[in-house]
Design a protein around this motif. Structure first.
Motif, mmCIF file in Angstrom:
data_model
loop_
_atom_site.group_PDB
_atom_site.id
_atom_site.type_symbol
_atom_site.label_atom_id
_atom_site.label_comp_id
_atom_site.label_asym_id
_atom_site.label_seq_id
_atom_site.Cartn_x
_atom_site.Cartn_y
_atom_site.Cartn_z
ATOM 1 N N GLN A 192 0.760 -1.256 -0.039
ATOM 2 C CA GLN A 192 -0.096 -0.200 -0.011
ATOM 3 C C GLN A 192 0.828 1.315 0.089
ATOM 4 O O GLN A 192 0.249 2.259 0.037
ATOM 5 C CB GLN A 192 -0.923 0.051 1.141
ATOM 6 N N CYS A 193 2.192 1.126 -0.042
ATOM 7 C CA CYS A 193 3.031 2.249 0.066
ATOM 8 C C CYS A 193 2.998 2.957 -1.253
ATOM 9 O O CYS A 193 2.788 2.569 -2.222
ATOM 10 C CB CYS A 193 4.366 1.890 0.005
ATOM 11 N N PRO B 212 1.286 -0.339 -7.125
ATOM 12 C CA PRO B 212 0.230 0.412 -7.881
ATOM 13 C C PRO B 212 -0.348 1.460 -6.909
ATOM 14 O O PRO B 212 -1.095 2.229 -7.537
ATOM 15 C CB PRO B 212 -0.819 -0.712 -8.133
ATOM 16 N N ALA B 213 -0.007 1.741 -5.831
ATOM 17 C CA ALA B 213 -0.782 2.773 -5.088
ATOM 18 C C ALA B 213 -0.237 4.069 -5.498
ATOM 19 O O ALA B 213 -1.049 4.963 -5.596
ATOM 20 C CB ALA B 213 -0.302 2.433 -3.561
ATOM 21 N N LYS B 214 0.712 4.235 -5.948
ATOM 22 C CA LYS B 214 1.333 5.571 -6.484
ATOM 23 C C LYS B 214 0.383 5.998 -7.316
ATOM 24 O O LYS B 214 -0.205 7.102 -7.486
ATOM 25 C CB LYS B 214 2.655 5.571 -6.787
ATOM 26 N N SER B 215 0.350 5.157 -8.613
ATOM 27 C CA SER B 215 -0.278 5.478 -9.776
ATOM 28 C C SER B 215 -1.914 5.567 -9.362
ATOM 29 O O SER B 215 -2.547 6.458 -9.975
ATOM 30 C CB SER B 215 0.185 4.494 -10.912
ATOM 31 N N THR B 216 -2.471 4.888 -8.575
ATOM 32 C CA THR B 216 -3.579 4.841 -8.184
ATOM 33 C C THR B 216 -4.245 6.095 -7.493
ATOM 34 O O THR B 216 -5.433 6.709 -8.038
ATOM 35 C CB THR B 216 -4.253 3.614 -7.384
ATOM 36 N N ILE B 217 -3.205 6.599 -6.549
ATOM 37 C CA ILE B 217 -3.631 7.940 -6.013
ATOM 38 C C ILE B 217 -3.555 9.111 -7.063
ATOM 39 O O ILE B 217 -4.350 9.850 -7.327
ATOM 40 C CB ILE B 217 -2.636 8.301 -4.977
ATOM 41 N N GLU B 218 -2.679 8.883 -7.942
ATOM 42 C CA GLU B 218 -2.475 9.941 -9.114
ATOM 43 C C GLU B 218 -4.077 9.800 -9.863
ATOM 44 O O GLU B 218 -4.220 11.157 -10.335
ATOM 45 C CB GLU B 218 -1.167 9.717 -9.978
ATOM 46 N N PHE B 219 -4.518 8.708 -10.135
ATOM 47 C CA PHE B 219 -5.088 8.727 -11.216
ATOM 48 C C PHE B 219 -6.562 9.215 -10.375
ATOM 49 O O PHE B 219 -7.500 9.837 -11.247
ATOM 50 C CB PHE B 219 -5.640 7.222 -11.351
ATOM 51 N N MET B 220 -6.996 8.941 -9.085
ATOM 52 C CA MET B 220 -7.967 9.271 -8.426
ATOM 53 C C MET B 220 -7.829 10.845 -8.326
ATOM 54 O O MET B 220 -8.884 11.736 -8.400
ATOM 55 C CB MET B 220 -7.873 8.945 -6.859
ATOM 56 N N GLU B 221 -6.772 11.589 -8.096
ATOM 57 C CA GLU B 221 -6.509 12.991 -8.202
ATOM 58 C C GLU B 221 -7.025 13.639 -9.449
ATOM 59 O O GLU B 221 -7.687 15.009 -9.625
ATOM 60 C CB GLU B 221 -5.323 13.353 -7.703
ATOM 61 N N GLN B 222 -6.865 12.855 -10.504
ATOM 62 C CA GLN B 222 -7.282 13.564 -11.932
ATOM 63 C C GLN B 222 -8.745 13.217 -12.104
ATOM 64 O O GLN B 222 -9.468 14.269 -12.274
ATOM 65 C CB GLN B 222 -6.663 12.736 -12.984
ATOM 66 N N LEU B 223 -9.396 12.451 -11.632
ATOM 67 C CA LEU B 223 -10.908 12.280 -11.376
ATOM 68 C C LEU B 223 -11.348 13.374 -10.595
ATOM 69 O O LEU B 223 -12.500 13.794 -10.877
ATOM 70 C CB LEU B 223 -11.199 10.790 -10.898
ATOM 71 N N GLU B 224 -10.725 13.873 -9.404
ATOM 72 C CA GLU B 224 -11.329 14.692 -8.576
ATOM 73 C C GLU B 224 -11.474 16.237 -9.050
ATOM 74 O O GLU B 224 -12.238 16.899 -8.579
ATOM 75 C CB GLU B 224 -10.415 14.623 -7.426
ATOM 76 N N LYS B 225 -10.741 16.225 -10.047
ATOM 77 C CA LYS B 225 -10.963 17.756 -10.760
ATOM 78 C C LYS B 225 -12.567 17.838 -11.440
ATOM 79 O O LYS B 225 -12.827 19.009 -11.410
ATOM 80 C CB LYS B 225 -10.193 18.014 -11.938
ATOM 81 N N ASN B 226 -13.279 16.719 -11.340
ATOM 82 C CA ASN B 226 -14.460 16.998 -11.812
ATOM 83 C C ASN B 226 -15.547 16.759 -11.024
ATOM 84 O O ASN B 226 -16.877 16.725 -11.169
ATOM 85 C CB ASN B 226 -14.775 15.809 -12.898
ATOM 86 N N VAL B 227 -15.106 16.537 -9.548
ATOM 87 C CA VAL B 227 -16.068 16.232 -8.446
ATOM 88 C C VAL B 227 -15.730 17.195 -7.398
ATOM 89 O O VAL B 227 -14.496 17.629 -7.204
ATOM 90 C CB VAL B 227 -16.106 14.965 -8.135
ATOM 91 N N ALA B 228 -16.517 17.185 -6.183
ATOM 92 C CA ALA B 228 -15.929 17.901 -4.931
ATOM 93 C C ALA B 228 -15.019 17.124 -4.368
ATOM 94 O O ALA B 228 -14.241 17.862 -3.653
ATOM 95 C CB ALA B 228 -17.299 18.132 -4.191
#
Length: 494
Positions: free
Chosen positions: A206-207, A212-228
């Motif tokens: 989970q580090c 995969p945690a690093k790229s998953t968080i980065e992907f999540m932050e891109q998605l967040e640009k369109n939600v609260a």
């Protein structure tokens, strides 16, 4: 506007040997000691969620009503007495200030299991909600390892999590919580969407420094640009109850929009499921590799003794890796921290420069482990007090009690009286050991050590030495998990 603030943190390994009683929260065990009222001002400058929330909320101009902050080192269950005493203080403060309140913020962990109930945070949030009614904003921040339950999601207005492991963004999560509180207090709507992960994964996988945690968080932050707001937790895979596991959730001003974002992130995790598995080295393999890598190296090789990590419920006293180092004749090696107050007291009585016979460490709950009976030289004695200067919990002052540095056959072992995870180099330095000068450094930690030790490391090795924290969830003797959850990526179902 007035916002009541409080913190209550514990990560519970239900298989660990030692419970968290009230005194553990009073002392802190590597966290700030139990603090009340104006004492919380000191937390404002620390990398702790409450500190980040306080700074941002005060910038908005809110009046804060500080109640308490309590945290204890990860361990087995929180005792009923400790839970109810701390919860009662928070709830009594909510009740007595209810007429003046516009919101409540709680700095929580999300993986607390108690003697008398499984979902510590869900129960606390539900009790607060019952007092404040359905309309008042109730915001909480959670650890990345939270086991997020339906009750937690249904009781809170918004839940926000850390996004790093090691947790270098704890204060940032508090800041983001304050931003969400501000939005709610200004009338913005929040629609919730969530999905629970269908598999467990080792904490070592989970580090967020690595995939995969690093790229998953980065992907999540891109998605967040369109939600609260959108969050995920990887779960704490040592809490034996139905809510154990990871979760993806988010909030938006439009239900369809947030449903879409959560589904996309959830599918990404499913597609990458195999990547969330991790391999480990045996103690002998780790030591042999470290000795080879350390030859002519200008930086130390770091070995993580992950199955005795006190940051996940271990007691930081197993001897397996130390015995492997001695058998391989490793030299210029530092090990820390070993929690053994009895041996520390004997060494202090012997005095610096003298030899002493000790039965060091040994974990009774681990059949493969036993004390190291040997003669040690006492090289240093300290009070065990220091301040963290590394990125994680920067500025926090801690005490691990009377501490000694014990030397034996090329090893320097830092032994202390009260357990704490080796997440900051100053825990070595307070005992006279400079980790940067060593060839091999063994840390009782799984991932948090990376924040301060990775910059000085030639290489990092993960050793699976016998210990109370079983890091492969497929090896844990589960009894109460949710039916159908996979015990590891693409593993068998419970």
């Amino acid at each position: 506007m007035s916002i009541l603030i409080a913190g209550f943190q514990h990560e519970t390994n239900t298989f660990a040997p030692t419970k968290a009683d009230y005194e553990k929260f009073v002392h802190g065990g590597g966290y700030p000691p139990l603090s009340r009222g104006s004492e919380l001002d000191a937390i404002k400058e620390m990398n702790i969620p409450l500190g980040g929330f306080m700074k941002q909320a005060e910038e908005y101009g809110y009046d804060l009503i500080p109640v308490l902050w309590a945290g204890a080192a990860p361990s087995a269950h929180v005792t009923e007495d400790a839970y109810e005493r701390i919860c009662s203080e928070i709830l009594d403060a909510v009740q007595s200030n209810l007429a003046a309140l516009q919101g409540v913020y709680l700095d929580l962990h999300g993986a607390m299991v108690c003697e008398h109930l499984d979902d510590g945070e869900g129960e606390l949030l539900a009790r607060v909600r019952a007092l404040i009614g359905n309309d008042m904003p109730l915001v909480a921040s959670l650890d990345l390892h939270a086991n997020v339950t339906d009750l937690m999601l249904e009781s809170a207005s918004v839940l926000v999590t850390y996004r790093t492991y090691p947790h270098v963004d704890m204060a940032d999560s508090g800041l983001r919580s304050a931003i969400e509180m501000h939005a709610l207090l200004n009338g913005e709507k929040r629609y919730l969407s969530y999905k629970h992960w269908p598999f467990l994964t080792s904490i070592n996988a989970q580090c967020t420094f690595i995939d995969p945690a690093k790229s998953t968080i980065e992907f999540m932050e891109q998605l967040e640009k369109n939600v609260a707001s959108i969050s995920l937790t990887t779960g704490f895979p040592a809490s034996d109850f139905e809510g154990c596991g990871g979760t993806v959730w988010g909030y938006g001003t439009d239900q369809l929009n947030i449903d879409t974002a959560v589904n996309i992130l959830y599918q990404r995790i499913l597609d990458d499921e195999a990547l969330w598995d991790v391999a480990f080295l045996s103690p002998e393999e780790a030591v042999a590799k470290a000795i080879e890598l350390s030859k002519d190296a200008k930086k130390p090789v770091i070995i993580a003794d992950t199955q005795d990590n006190p940051g996940a419920g271990g007691d930081s006293n197993t001897m397996g890796l130390i015995k492997a180092l001695l058998a391989a004749k490793a030299t210029n090696t530092a090990v820390g921290l070993i929690t053994d107050p009895k041996s520390v007291a004997i060494a202090i009585e012997a005095g610096i420069g003298n030899n002493v016979e000790l039965a060091l460490g040994g974990c009774d709950s681990v059949p493969e482990d036993s004390p190291l009976v040997a003669t040690f030289k006492v090289e240093n004695i300290s009070d065990g007090c220091c301040q963290y200067d590394g990125p994680m919990m920067n500025g926090v002052k801690v005490s691990v009690g009377p501490t000694v540095c014990l030397a034996i056959d090329g090893l320097k072992i830092v032994a202390c009286s009260d357990k704490a995870q080796m997440l900051d180099r100053n825990l070595f330095k307070q005992a006279g050991v400079i980790p940067e000068d060593m060839g091999i450094v063994v840390v009782k930690s799984s991932v948090h050590f990376r924040a301060d030790f990775q910059p000085i490391a030639k290489e990092i090795l993960i050793a699976k030495s016998p210990g109370p924290l079983t890091v492969d969830p497929a090896d844990i003797p589960w009894k109460h998990l949710k039916k159908g959850i996979r015990l590891k990526p693409h593993g068998r179902e419970f």
